[in-house]
Design a protein around this motif. Structure first.
Motif, short mmCIF file in Angstrom:
data_model
loop_
_atom_site.label_atom_id
_atom_site.label_comp_id
_atom_site.label_asym_id
_atom_site.label_seq_id
_atom_site.Cartn_x
_atom_site.Cartn_y
_atom_site.Cartn_z
N PHE A 89 3.38 11.67 -0.44
CA PHE A 89 2.49 11.21 0.72
C PHE A 89 3.11 11.88 2.24
CE2 PHE A 89 0.04 8.56 -1.91
CZ PHE A 89 0.81 7.82 -2.86
N THR A 100 -6.18 9.37 2.21
CA THR A 100 -6.62 7.69 1.98
C THR A 100 -5.97 7.11 3.26
OG1 THR A 100 -6.89 6.25 0.42
CG2 THR A 100 -4.52 7.11 0.70
N VAL A 104 4.93 2.57 0.38
CA VAL A 104 5.45 3.45 -0.57
C VAL A 104 6.38 4.67 0.22
CG1 VAL A 104 4.99 5.10 -2.43
CG2 VAL A 104 3.93 2.88 -2.32
N TYR A 105 5.46 5.17 1.14
CA TYR A 105 5.92 6.35 2.01
C TYR A 105 7.12 5.78 2.82
CZ TYR A 105 5.92 9.83 5.55
OH TYR A 105 6.15 10.96 6.74
N THR A 130 -0.95 13.85 -0.07
CA THR A 130 -1.90 13.17 0.43
C THR A 130 -1.74 12.59 1.79
OG1 THR A 130 -1.98 12.15 -1.95
CG2 THR A 130 -2.71 10.80 -0.29
N LEU A 165 -2.14 10.35 4.83
CA LEU A 165 -2.20 8.73 4.82
C LEU A 165 -2.32 8.15 6.12
CD1 LEU A 165 0.92 7.33 2.54
CD2 LEU A 165 -1.50 7.18 2.23
N CYS A 198 0.70 -1.25 0.06
CA CYS A 198 -0.02 0.15 0.07
C CYS A 198 0.81 1.38 0.05
CB CYS A 198 -0.91 0.11 1.18
SG CYS A 198 -0.09 -0.11 2.67
N GLN A 199 0.19 2.30 -0.21
CA GLN A 199 0.91 3.67 0.10
C GLN A 199 1.46 3.95 1.13
OE1 GLN A 199 -2.90 4.63 -0.84
NE2 GLN A 199 -2.67 5.90 -2.95
N THR A 225 2.33 10.53 6.15
CA THR A 225 1.67 9.73 6.98
C THR A 225 1.33 10.49 8.22
OG1 THR A 225 2.59 7.43 6.23
CG2 THR A 225 2.04 7.78 8.75
#
Ligand code: SF4
Length: 459
Positions: A142, A226, A7-8, A189, A191, A3-4, A144
């Motif tokens: 992104f 998201t 990625v982050y 984004t 997260l 998931c992202q 978090t």
């Protein structure tokens, strides 16, 4: 993999290792350190991780100093068993061990040990100076805002491998976003596994308040977030779509199933009607909002009638796109012990039916956009470059509703596509495809000086 959040975390890992002299390479043969950041959300993802590790044996034979590390959710789930199963692995670091990764790598550079660090912590590790995860040419990033999850949906491993829900301090998040804006990032984004419950447990500001604070940051032109859990989608957050002009008109709102009976067995804590009510309120506040979702087909005990209710809900909501998966058992989660498992062929048939329906809906939404003018944030040159005699190149970007739009426009030099990357461009949509749109630029944001005073993307 995954998931992202992964990625982050991978961006963070690369940024953290840089001061130790590590730079990224695309050649496995030249690597001194290989880090696999894993996902275990479905059986297939876990198997992919182990088959990847299986292929590293040859490299280790050629380079005995090669360090192999496994991180992410499989590391947290399988712990020391990975060392038993995979002799090539030197380090297993769990989802809460990122901040200790450098010291482990430093140790392994000189010692022939094997390390397992899967300790979970009650707090989020905040580096003294936020780690700049952006790379030259990036226009979006992104960030978090929290980790873990307390929802314990009966099919999900996340609470077991990512731990309890912990929100980061809002000031730390704002500080990181301001730093990214200074590095020419224009879209953020936010997260989290369930961003809608940000700050509730620790009595910090609400998620909607956090969005308002990000909305005030100069140089940031777009905000996305998201993933959302429908049960925590508050009226305050829905209203933010009408109040924050930088908040993009797209929400990812996983529903997972359309039948109350299945939603109950999944422990999703909302009913079909509650979900539809929230969707209707979203559409009332933001009429052009794009809604996407996740759906699991073939959850244990799901009958044909239950599945028909899922198809019916998809039509009722009119999703822009869907991520749909066949249910698969996961270690330690309750659903694995549920009876009435749906057969593999039946699951495949249901998935096919669902995707066919959604493809029709998505294409219709794209066709309805032909003739409209959409503002997109240009992310760079399209992967598919058609050499055009008029030195026209294909650019790509996304609308506020998260649709991919490609268009052609001449540039002077091809080296890094600087002229348009990072700019807002109004594009007239002239063609619709299943997964993207084609348009003609009608208005381009003039090159601007970022608050740091340098030309945009003069990287
Ligand atoms: S809310 Fe999402 S991450 Fe949390 S348990 Fe449910 S499916 Fe997993």
């Amino acid at each position: 993999m995954g998931c992202q959040m992964n990625v982050y975390d991978s961006y963070r890992i690369a940024a953290m290792l840089k001061p130790m002299g590590y730079s990224e390479t695309s050649s496995w043969e030249n690597a001194d350190l290989i880090i696999l950041n894993t996902c275990t959300i479905r059986q297939k993802a876990e198997q992919k991780a182990f088959s990847f590790l299986g292929r590293l044996g040859k490299l280790k034979k050629k380079n005995s100093n090669l360090i192999v590390a496994v991180g992410g959710c499989v590391a947290q789930q399988e712990k020391e068993q990975i060392l038993d199963r995979m002799p090539v692995v030197d380090l297993v670091f769990g989802t809460h061990a990122l901040s200790r990764l450098c010291e482990h790598v430093y140790h392994l550079e000189t010692c022939d040990d094997r390390i397992v660090d899967v300790t979970m912590s009650e707090s989020v590790h905040e580096p003294d100076i936020p780690v700049d995860v952006s790379k030259p040419g990036d226009v979006k990033a992104f960030v978090t805002i929290m980790q873990g999850c307390d929802n314990f949906c009966t099919y999900c491993v996340v609470p077991y491998v990512r731990g309890r829900e912990i929100s980061r301090q809002p000031d730390k998040i704002i500080e990181e976003i301001k730093m990214l804006a200074n590095s020419n990032i224009r879209e953020i984004t936010l997260l989290g596994q369930n961003v809608n419950s940000y700050g509730i447990k620790q009595k910090l500001c609400s998620f909607a308040e956090l969005i308002h604070r990000v909305n005030d940051i100069e140089d940031i032109v777009r905000i996305r977030f998201t993933t959302s859990h429908p049960k925590d989608l508050s009226d305050e957050l829905i209203d933010a779509f009408g109040q924050c002009h930088k908040l993009c008109h797209h929400i990812h709102l996983p529903v997972q199933a359309g039948s109350d009976r299945v939603l109950k067995r999944m422990n999703r804590k909302y009913s079909r009607d509650e979900y539809i009510r929230k969707v209707n309120r979203l559409k009332a506040v933001c009429p052009d909002i794009a809604i996407t979702s996740d759906i699991i087909v073939g959850f244990p005990g799901e009958t044909k009638q239950d599945f028909i209710q899922t198809l019916d809900l998809i039509e009722k909501v009119g999703y822009d796109s869907l991520y749909a998966f066949k249910y698969s058992d996961r270690p330690n989660v309750p659903a694995t012990r549920f009876s009435n498992k749906v057969s593999e062929p039946e699951k495949s048939e249901r998935l096919k039916q669902l995707l066919t329906l959604q493809e029709k809906l998505t294409l219709k939404k794209h066709k309805d956009m032909v003739g409209t003018t959409e503002q997109i944030l240009v992310e760079g040159l399209s992967k598919k470059q058609a050499s055009d005699s008029h030195k026209q190149y294909h650019w790509t970007g996304r609308t506020s509703t998260n649709k991919a739009v490609n268009f052609s426009f001449p540039i002077h030099h091809k080296d890094n596509g600087a002229p348009l990357t990072g700019r807002l461009v109004n594009v007239k949509i002239i063609k619709a495809f299943s997964h993207s749109l084609w348009g003609k630029p009608v208005d381009i944001e003039s090159e601007r000086m970022s608050s740091k005073g340098d030309n945009y993307h003069a990287a």
